[in-house]
Design a protein around this motif. Structure first.
Motif, mmCIF file in Angstrom:
data_model
loop_
_atom_site.group_PDB
_atom_site.id
_atom_site.type_symbol
_atom_site.label_atom_id
_atom_site.label_comp_id
_atom_site.label_asym_id
_atom_site.label_seq_id
_atom_site.Cartn_x
_atom_site.Cartn_y
_atom_site.Cartn_z
ATOM 1 N N LYS A 162 -20.995 -46.411 -58.441
ATOM 2 C CA LYS A 162 -21.588 -47.396 -59.567
ATOM 3 C C LYS A 162 -21.078 -47.733 -60.396
ATOM 4 O O LYS A 162 -20.839 -48.679 -60.904
ATOM 5 C CB LYS A 162 -22.830 -46.800 -59.832
ATOM 6 N N ASN A 163 -19.965 -47.113 -60.795
ATOM 7 C CA ASN A 163 -18.905 -47.356 -62.073
ATOM 8 C C ASN A 163 -17.630 -47.806 -61.423
ATOM 9 O O ASN A 163 -16.796 -47.819 -62.188
ATOM 10 C CB ASN A 163 -18.795 -45.686 -62.800
ATOM 11 N N CYS A 164 -17.639 -48.371 -60.472
ATOM 12 C CA CYS A 164 -16.367 -49.035 -59.819
ATOM 13 C C CYS A 164 -15.963 -50.288 -60.873
ATOM 14 O O CYS A 164 -16.926 -50.933 -61.296
ATOM 15 C CB CYS A 164 -16.582 -49.607 -58.595
ATOM 16 N N GLY A 165 -14.731 -50.209 -61.329
ATOM 17 C CA GLY A 165 -14.356 -51.188 -62.209
ATOM 18 C C GLY A 165 -13.669 -52.499 -61.664
ATOM 19 O O GLY A 165 -14.040 -52.804 -60.281
ATOM 20 N N ASP A 166 -12.520 -52.943 -62.120
ATOM 21 C CA ASP A 166 -11.897 -54.059 -61.915
ATOM 22 C C ASP A 166 -11.213 -53.816 -60.403
ATOM 23 O O ASP A 166 -10.737 -52.582 -60.137
ATOM 24 C CB ASP A 166 -10.662 -54.431 -62.897
ATOM 25 N N PHE A 167 -11.279 -54.663 -59.587
ATOM 26 C CA PHE A 167 -10.927 -54.611 -58.131
ATOM 27 C C PHE A 167 -9.236 -54.090 -58.147
ATOM 28 O O PHE A 167 -8.904 -53.104 -57.649
ATOM 29 C CB PHE A 167 -10.872 -55.923 -57.402
ATOM 30 N N CYS A 168 -8.243 -54.747 -58.746
ATOM 31 C CA CYS A 168 -6.923 -54.114 -59.030
ATOM 32 C C CYS A 168 -6.882 -53.007 -59.481
ATOM 33 O O CYS A 168 -6.256 -52.269 -59.257
ATOM 34 C CB CYS A 168 -6.285 -55.269 -59.748
ATOM 35 N N ASP A 169 -7.707 -52.846 -60.653
ATOM 36 C CA ASP A 169 -7.516 -51.544 -61.185
ATOM 37 C C ASP A 169 -7.842 -50.184 -60.175
ATOM 38 O O ASP A 169 -7.177 -49.215 -60.190
ATOM 39 C CB ASP A 169 -8.491 -51.279 -62.428
ATOM 40 N N GLU A 170 -8.986 -50.330 -59.450
ATOM 41 C CA GLU A 170 -9.264 -49.374 -58.393
ATOM 42 C C GLU A 170 -8.151 -49.231 -57.554
ATOM 43 O O GLU A 170 -7.866 -48.092 -56.973
ATOM 44 C CB GLU A 170 -10.486 -49.898 -57.793
ATOM 45 N N VAL A 171 -7.664 -50.306 -56.961
ATOM 46 C CA VAL A 171 -6.725 -50.080 -56.057
ATOM 47 C C VAL A 171 -5.387 -49.366 -56.435
ATOM 48 O O VAL A 171 -4.538 -48.683 -55.908
ATOM 49 C CB VAL A 171 -6.228 -51.513 -55.338
ATOM 50 N N ASN A 172 -5.144 -49.672 -57.571
ATOM 51 C CA ASN A 172 -3.894 -49.212 -58.508
ATOM 52 C C ASN A 172 -4.248 -47.653 -58.710
ATOM 53 O O ASN A 172 -3.033 -46.669 -58.378
ATOM 54 C CB ASN A 172 -3.586 -49.865 -59.595
ATOM 55 N N GLN A 173 -5.353 -47.292 -59.008
ATOM 56 C CA GLN A 173 -5.649 -45.728 -59.059
ATOM 57 C C GLN A 173 -5.875 -45.231 -57.899
ATOM 58 O O GLN A 173 -4.910 -43.892 -57.635
ATOM 59 C CB GLN A 173 -7.050 -45.671 -59.616
ATOM 60 N N ILE A 174 -6.025 -45.750 -56.615
ATOM 61 C CA ILE A 174 -5.770 -44.945 -55.406
ATOM 62 C C ILE A 174 -4.394 -45.065 -54.923
ATOM 63 O O ILE A 174 -4.079 -44.235 -54.421
ATOM 64 C CB ILE A 174 -6.639 -46.167 -54.431
ATOM 65 N N ASN A 175 -3.632 -46.036 -55.246
ATOM 66 C CA ASN A 175 -2.307 -45.992 -54.866
ATOM 67 C C ASN A 175 -1.522 -44.868 -55.625
ATOM 68 O O ASN A 175 -0.852 -44.016 -55.012
ATOM 69 C CB ASN A 175 -1.715 -47.361 -55.377
ATOM 70 N N THR A 176 -2.048 -44.722 -56.783
ATOM 71 C CA THR A 176 -1.380 -43.523 -57.825
ATOM 72 C C THR A 176 -1.825 -42.376 -57.144
ATOM 73 O O THR A 176 -1.004 -41.305 -56.893
ATOM 74 C CB THR A 176 -1.934 -43.502 -59.062
ATOM 75 N N PHE A 177 -2.891 -41.989 -56.587
ATOM 76 C CA PHE A 177 -3.415 -40.904 -55.997
ATOM 77 C C PHE A 177 -2.741 -40.331 -54.697
ATOM 78 O O PHE A 177 -2.310 -39.620 -54.622
ATOM 79 C CB PHE A 177 -4.956 -40.937 -55.769
ATOM 80 N N LEU A 178 -2.608 -41.727 -53.864
ATOM 81 C CA LEU A 178 -2.007 -41.408 -52.624
ATOM 82 C C LEU A 178 -0.485 -41.096 -52.667
ATOM 83 O O LEU A 178 -0.071 -40.480 -52.067
ATOM 84 C CB LEU A 178 -1.992 -42.551 -51.937
ATOM 85 N N SER A 179 0.212 -41.639 -53.799
ATOM 86 C CA SER A 179 1.550 -41.437 -54.003
ATOM 87 C C SER A 179 1.805 -40.086 -54.695
ATOM 88 O O SER A 179 2.993 -39.674 -54.491
ATOM 89 C CB SER A 179 2.096 -42.602 -54.811
ATOM 90 N N SER A 180 0.915 -39.504 -55.512
ATOM 91 C CA SER A 180 1.036 -38.127 -55.995
ATOM 92 C C SER A 180 1.478 -37.037 -55.464
ATOM 93 O O SER A 180 2.304 -36.196 -55.949
ATOM 94 C CB SER A 180 -0.277 -38.055 -57.065
ATOM 95 N N ASP A 181 0.930 -36.848 -54.230
ATOM 96 C CA ASP A 181 1.291 -35.749 -53.518
ATOM 97 C C ASP A 181 1.464 -36.114 -51.793
ATOM 98 O O ASP A 181 0.538 -36.018 -51.250
ATOM 99 C CB ASP A 181 0.268 -34.691 -53.443
ATOM 100 N N ASN A 182 2.772 -36.461 -51.803
ATOM 101 C CA ASN A 182 3.094 -37.121 -50.362
ATOM 102 C C ASN A 182 4.366 -36.808 -49.753
ATOM 103 O O ASN A 182 5.479 -37.420 -49.697
ATOM 104 C CB ASN A 182 3.244 -38.833 -50.398
ATOM 105 N N PRO A 183 4.483 -35.328 -49.559
ATOM 106 C CA PRO A 183 5.592 -34.957 -49.030
ATOM 107 C C PRO A 183 6.222 -35.336 -47.920
ATOM 108 O O PRO A 183 7.332 -35.189 -47.548
ATOM 109 C CB PRO A 183 5.429 -33.229 -49.048
ATOM 110 N N SER A 184 5.337 -35.901 -47.127
ATOM 111 C CA SER A 184 5.844 -36.477 -45.776
ATOM 112 C C SER A 184 6.252 -37.998 -45.698
ATOM 113 O O SER A 184 6.609 -38.627 -44.798
ATOM 114 C CB SER A 184 4.439 -36.371 -44.573
ATOM 115 N N PHE A 185 6.093 -38.557 -47.241
ATOM 116 C CA PHE A 185 6.388 -39.776 -47.280
ATOM 117 C C PHE A 185 5.854 -40.989 -46.212
ATOM 118 O O PHE A 185 6.582 -41.813 -46.029
ATOM 119 C CB PHE A 185 7.979 -39.952 -47.142
ATOM 120 N N MET A 186 4.547 -40.754 -46.105
ATOM 121 C CA MET A 186 4.018 -41.658 -45.268
ATOM 122 C C MET A 186 3.409 -42.811 -46.316
ATOM 123 O O MET A 186 3.463 -42.518 -47.489
ATOM 124 C CB MET A 186 2.471 -40.957 -44.705
#
Length: 392
Positions: free
Chosen positions: A230-254
């Motif tokens: 319900k507290n979802c913010g700006d579309f781009c901000d949310e995607v940027n946050q998701i990208n940061t999360f996915l990139s933060s711990d990615n030892p297999s470099f997927m």
């Protein structure tokens, strides 16, 4: 662990002979022998010791002869239990009968130690090979069972209703996912964030099989948790946050190519982010097919600091947005031909532009299956199609 061997012979000096012949192996606990004097005693020992691997049995014995005993052994249905039959030299009729009843090998009396030792060693090696094969077979069955469970779990994560907006006059939607293996790395999702906005995503993880399926599950889950919040913010901000999360711990470099969008139901406006994905097609009612011009950014989870910017397109009532993963365009047939985007355009262009997303997807799916034929499907194939009918 010692190999357990059962010797069956009515001659009492056979036990002494075997113990003398194999004294080093017995002392080193490589072999463990059991002794019986006829088939009846031998069957009782087998019932009490189901881990016996090898039987050395005389053919001519009182009470129950070796051939009858061999038939009873076969009834035990123990594929790893092998029998070597012993008979008098020249007794070829009984030896032939024993081999026909499933004996693994035979030796003749008077027994030569070298011959017996070689035969026992050869039979044990065969049993061990069968045991390894059985173990590998059991492992493969367990893996297949796990894969089937993983497939069911992955499929359960996808939207369960092909068109949840069946009662709506504004939207019609359909999607399918055909994994190249039991599980795959493609993903799609869609849901109403509120009364006015439809969230949708189609994506493709860089790997295949189980590793890709796990990353697919993470990606899909994180997108859903963000955009259903319900507290979802700006579309781009949310995607940027998701990208940061996915990139933060990615030892297999997927990484994940994705086309992510919000469709504003009242206006037909689509705000989207192209994260290195295949360009969608827009089927314009009465105006033909348009390939969306690429204005994409980097695939997700490559660079956590990358800033995604959204683009927009507009759908008029009756327009259809057709999205796909590269498994559709890169599909090959046995001649090495690629299906390609042009075939998809021609195929969709040959249909009435008022066709429902399900009909479009069913036709595309069927044509892809016929094109691939008996050839190996090397990549996951996913299609997501949305038709906009206008605000109710």
């Amino acid at each position: 662990m010692a190999i357990k061997i059962l010797s069956v012979d009515d001659e009492l000096d056979m036990e002494m002979l075997i113990k003398q012949m194999f004294r080093p192996q017995i002392r080193e606990k490589k072999y463990q022998f059991y002794f019986a004097h006829n088939g009846i005693e031998a069957l009782e020992i087998l019932r009490e010791n189901n881990d016996i691997s090898l039987i050395l049995s005389d053919i001519n014995m009182p009470g129950m002869d070796g051939l009858t005993f061999l038939t009873k052994v076969n009834d035990l249905k123990a594929p790893l239990l092998k029998a070597v039959m012993i008979s008098a030299y020249g007794d070829m009729d009984n030896i032939r009968s024993a081999m026909n009843r499933g004996a693994f090998d035979f030796i003749t009396k008077p027994i030569k130690f070298e011959d017996l030792e070689i035969t026992v060693k050869k039979t044990i090696e065969h049993i061990e090979m069968l045991s390894r094969l059985q173990h590998e077979h059991d492992q493969l069955l367990a893996i297949q069972t796990d894969l089937n469970i993983a497939k069911d779990i992955q499929q359960s994560m996808l939207p369960k209703v092909s068109n949840p907006f069946i009662e709506s006059k504004a939207l019609d939607l359909h999607a399918f996912l055909e994994p190249a293996k039991s599980v795959g790395g493609d993903l799609f999702d869609y849901f109403m964030m509120d009364d006015e906005r439809l969230f949708f995503i189609i994506g493709d993880v860089s790997d295949k099989g189980i590793p890709a399926s796990l990353y697919m599950a993470i990606t899909k889950a994180i997108f859903k948790s963000h955009f259903l919040n319900k507290n979802c913010g700006d579309f781009c901000d949310e995607v940027n946050q998701i990208n940061t999360f996915l990139s933060s711990d990615n030892p297999s470099f997927m990484f994940v190519t994705a086309f992510v969008g919000l469709l504003y139901v009242k206006t037909g406006r689509v705000e989207y982010i192209d994260a290195g994905h295949e360009p969608p097609l827009i089927i314009r009612k009465g105006k033909g097919i348009e390939v969306l011009k690429k204005r994409g950014g980097l695939a997700l989870s490559i660079d956590g600091t990358f800033t995604y910017k959204s683009q927009e397109l507009f759908l008029e009532p009756g327009d259809t947005l057709f999205m796909y993963t590269d498994g559709a365009t890169d599909a090959n047939n046995s001649a090495g031909e690629r299906f390609g985007l042009k075939r998809i355009e021609e195929l969709i262009g040959s249909m009435d532009d008022t066709e429902s997303p399900k009909v479009i997807n069913d036709v595309v799916r069927q044509q892809l299956q016929e094109f691939i034929g008996s050839h190996y499907q090397f990549d996951d194939i996913t299609v997501l199609t949305i038709r906009y009918m206008g605000s109710a």
